[in-house]
Design an enzyme around this catalytic site. Structure first.
Site, PDB file in Angstrom:
ATOM      1  N   SER A 169       0.846  -1.201   0.000  1.00 51.78           N
ATOM      2  CA  SER A 169       0.000   0.000   0.000  1.00 51.78           C
ATOM      3  C   SER A 169       0.881   1.252   0.000  1.00 51.78           C
ATOM      4  O   SER A 169       2.075   1.178   0.300  1.00 51.78           O
ATOM      5  CB  SER A 169      -0.865  -0.025   1.263  1.00 51.78           C
ATOM      6  OG  SER A 169      -1.329   1.273   1.565  1.00 51.78           O
ATOM      7  N   TYR A 212      -2.186  -0.402  10.292  1.00 50.97           N
ATOM      8  CA  TYR A 212      -2.226  -0.723   8.857  1.00 50.97           C
ATOM      9  C   TYR A 212      -0.926  -0.269   8.196  1.00 50.97           C
ATOM     10  O   TYR A 212      -0.338  -1.000   7.393  1.00 50.97           O
ATOM     11  CB  TYR A 212      -3.435  -0.040   8.231  1.00 50.97           C
ATOM     12  CG  TYR A 212      -3.704  -0.412   6.789  1.00 50.97           C
ATOM     13  CD1 TYR A 212      -4.136  -1.687   6.444  1.00 50.97           C
ATOM     14  CD2 TYR A 212      -3.544   0.522   5.766  1.00 50.97           C
ATOM     15  CE1 TYR A 212      -4.389  -2.026   5.119  1.00 50.97           C
ATOM     16  CE2 TYR A 212      -3.804   0.201   4.447  1.00 50.97           C
ATOM     17  CZ  TYR A 212      -4.229  -1.075   4.125  1.00 50.97           C
ATOM     18  OH  TYR A 212      -4.471  -1.408   2.809  1.00 50.97           O
TER      19      TYR A 212
HETATM   20  P1  NAD Z   1     -11.843  -5.978   0.623  1.00 55.86           P
HETATM   21  O1  NAD Z   1     -12.241  -5.860   2.061  1.00 55.86           O
HETATM   22  O2  NAD Z   1     -12.889  -5.809  -0.422  1.00 55.86           O
HETATM   23  O3  NAD Z   1     -11.127  -7.388   0.400  1.00 55.86           O
HETATM   24  C1  NAD Z   1     -10.391  -8.051   1.393  1.00 55.86           C
HETATM   25  C2  NAD Z   1     -10.897  -9.491   1.467  1.00 55.86           C
HETATM   26  O4  NAD Z   1     -10.090 -10.205   2.408  1.00 55.86           O
HETATM   27  C3  NAD Z   1     -12.355  -9.590   1.944  1.00 55.86           C
HETATM   28  O5  NAD Z   1     -13.126 -10.322   1.011  1.00 55.86           O
HETATM   29  C4  NAD Z   1     -12.238 -10.327   3.273  1.00 55.86           C
HETATM   30  O6  NAD Z   1     -13.345 -11.183   3.558  1.00 55.86           O
HETATM   31  C5  NAD Z   1     -10.956 -11.110   3.095  1.00 55.86           C
HETATM   32  N1  NAD Z   1     -10.383 -11.507   4.377  1.00 55.86           N
HETATM   33  C6  NAD Z   1     -10.349 -10.785   5.532  1.00 55.86           C
HETATM   34  N2  NAD Z   1      -9.779 -11.500   6.508  1.00 55.86           N
HETATM   35  C7  NAD Z   1      -9.424 -12.690   5.972  1.00 55.86           C
HETATM   36  C8  NAD Z   1      -8.797 -13.856   6.480  1.00 55.86           C
HETATM   37  N3  NAD Z   1      -8.394 -13.926   7.762  1.00 55.86           N
HETATM   38  N4  NAD Z   1      -8.593 -14.898   5.646  1.00 55.86           N
HETATM   39  C9  NAD Z   1      -9.002 -14.847   4.354  1.00 55.86           C
HETATM   40  N5  NAD Z   1      -9.616 -13.772   3.813  1.00 55.86           N
HETATM   41  C10 NAD Z   1      -9.809 -12.710   4.603  1.00 55.86           C
HETATM   42  O7  NAD Z   1     -10.651  -4.937   0.428  1.00 55.86           O
HETATM   43  P2  NAD Z   1      -9.890  -4.425  -0.868  1.00 55.86           P
HETATM   44  O8  NAD Z   1      -9.946  -2.962  -0.843  1.00 55.86           O
HETATM   45  O9  NAD Z   1     -10.326  -5.151  -2.085  1.00 55.86           O
HETATM   46  O10 NAD Z   1      -8.386  -4.821  -0.494  1.00 55.86           O
HETATM   47  C11 NAD Z   1      -7.661  -5.899  -1.042  1.00 55.86           C
HETATM   48  C12 NAD Z   1      -6.201  -5.727  -0.656  1.00 55.86           C
HETATM   49  O11 NAD Z   1      -5.710  -4.494  -1.196  1.00 55.86           O
HETATM   50  C13 NAD Z   1      -5.969  -5.633   0.857  1.00 55.86           C
HETATM   51  O12 NAD Z   1      -4.744  -6.253   1.182  1.00 55.86           O
HETATM   52  C14 NAD Z   1      -5.868  -4.143   1.090  1.00 55.86           C
HETATM   53  O13 NAD Z   1      -5.169  -3.838   2.259  1.00 55.86           O
HETATM   54  C15 NAD Z   1      -5.123  -3.718  -0.152  1.00 55.86           C
HETATM   55  N6  NAD Z   1      -5.218  -2.304  -0.511  1.00 55.86           N
HETATM   56  C16 NAD Z   1      -6.413  -1.706  -0.758  1.00 55.86           C
HETATM   57  C17 NAD Z   1      -6.431  -0.365  -1.115  1.00 55.86           C
HETATM   58  C18 NAD Z   1      -7.709   0.345  -1.400  1.00 55.86           C
HETATM   59  O14 NAD Z   1      -7.648   1.553  -1.697  1.00 55.86           O
HETATM   60  N7  NAD Z   1      -8.858  -0.303  -1.351  1.00 55.86           N
HETATM   61  C19 NAD Z   1      -5.235   0.356  -1.235  1.00 55.86           C
HETATM   62  C20 NAD Z   1      -4.027  -0.292  -0.981  1.00 55.86           C
HETATM   63  C21 NAD Z   1      -4.036  -1.629  -0.635  1.00 55.86           C
END
Ligand code: NAD
Length: 271
Positions: free
Chosen positions: A152, A165
């Site tokens: 991130s 985070y």
């Molecule tokens: P999201 O919440 O839609 O997806 C995350 C998924 O992980 C969810 O479906 C959740 O059920 C699953 N999850 C949570 N705990 C878990 C566990 N213990 N075991 C298995 N699955 C589990 O979020 P997103 O925004 O799609 O994020 C995806 C990745 O991208 C994450 O690592 C997030 O930190 C990273 N990220 C997101 C952004 C953003 O702007 N959305 C920016 C940088 C990084």
């Protein structure tokens, strides 16, 4: 026109595949002919994603699995191998933040509940390391494979308000480099480990930080857009090209990099 990345017939495991960003990534992989195992702690979300892929003509299986539980990961690995064969690609997508681990005018850093900090730190950090142990071992045995972690913007310079985070994603970037070196030196130079560092994509985990209830940008949302030279939030589809590049042989001499996909946010000093 769909570009051919030479991924047809490969097997991918996508943790957090039931989520927003990794759902789009799972679909993009399947459109390249990759068999996708969608792993998520939310069973229904994994199943819905696998169904979506199948309806579009792809091959997918849904597995309810917890990235923090080695037994659950081992069980998932067995099922993937039995149904699809040995995994070629691991995407460590499970991760996220929680409101309770976020400082605000009502909640100071000193009062952040230990439980919430632990939850966020473990999910992002250990939730990347544990699946890499389980699926990385299978790659080490075959001396081939690609691991892609999800870091991130917080990893380069911490963002305000989200200490657990930020620390955890910095650990993910560091671990990506560590594992890239370890795999190449100890097992095979044909095992590559990289990460993407998405900028700001509007999803459930950050909606409360970026948008007011009426849909207007919060002050934080406005600051982000003002510091993103491309002037917008990311669309999940913006990740696809970079992901396909990093998991395919197009990036055959690239290992240990963390690639920002951020509309220029990390390049901009603000002046
Ligand atoms: P999201 O919440 O839609 O997806 C995350 C998924 O992980 C969810 O479906 C959740 O059920 C699953 N999850 C949570 N705990 C878990 C566990 N213990 N075991 C298995 N699955 C589990 O979020 P997103 O925004 O799609 O994020 C995806 C990745 O991208 C994450 O690592 C997030 O930190 C990273 N990220 C997101 C952004 C953003 O702007 N959305 C920016 C940088 C990084």
């Amino acid at each position: 026109m769909l570009l051919d990345y030479g991924l047809k017939g490969k097997v991918a495991v996508v943790t957090g595949g039931g989520g927003v960003l990794c759902g789009v990534i799972s679909q993009a992989l399947s459109q390249q002919g990759v068999k996708v195992a969608v792993l998520d702690i939310r069973k229904e979300a994994a199943e819905a994603q696998a169904e979506r892929i199948k309806k579009l003509g792809g091959q997918a299986m849904a597995l309810e699995a917890d990235v923090l539980d080695p037994q659950s990961m081992n069980a998932a690995a067995e099922k993937v191998q039995r149904s699809f064969g040995a995994p070629d690609i691991l995407i460590n997508g499970a991760g996220g933040n929680r409101k309770e681990a976020t400082t605000s005018s009502e909640l100071s850093f000193f009062d952040l509940p230990h439980e919430a900090i632990k939850w966020v730190f473990e999910l992002n950090c250990l939730g990347t390391i544990i699946p890499s142990q389980v699926f990385g071992k299978l790659m080490a045995e075959r001396k081939a494979g690609v691991i892609l972690c999800v870091s991130s913007m917080n990893a380069f310079r911490p963002l305000t308000r989200i200490p657990a985070y930020s620390a955890a994603k910095a650990a993910v970037s560091n671990f990506t480099q560590w594992l890239a070196v370890h795999m190449a030196q100890e097992y095979s130079p044909s095992i590559r480990v990289n990460a993407i560092a998405p900028g700001f994509f509007l999803t459930e985990q950050n909606r409360f930080l970026l948008l007011e209830r009426d849909g207007e940008l919060t002050p934080r949302g406005k600051t982000i857009i003002a510091h993103t030279p491309m002037g917008r939030f990311g669309d999940p589809k913006d990740l696809i090209g970079a992901v396909l590049f990093l998991v395919s042989d197009l990036s055959s001499f690239i290992t240990g990099v963390v690639l920002p996909i951020d509309g220029g946010f990390s390049a901009f000093s603000g002046v």
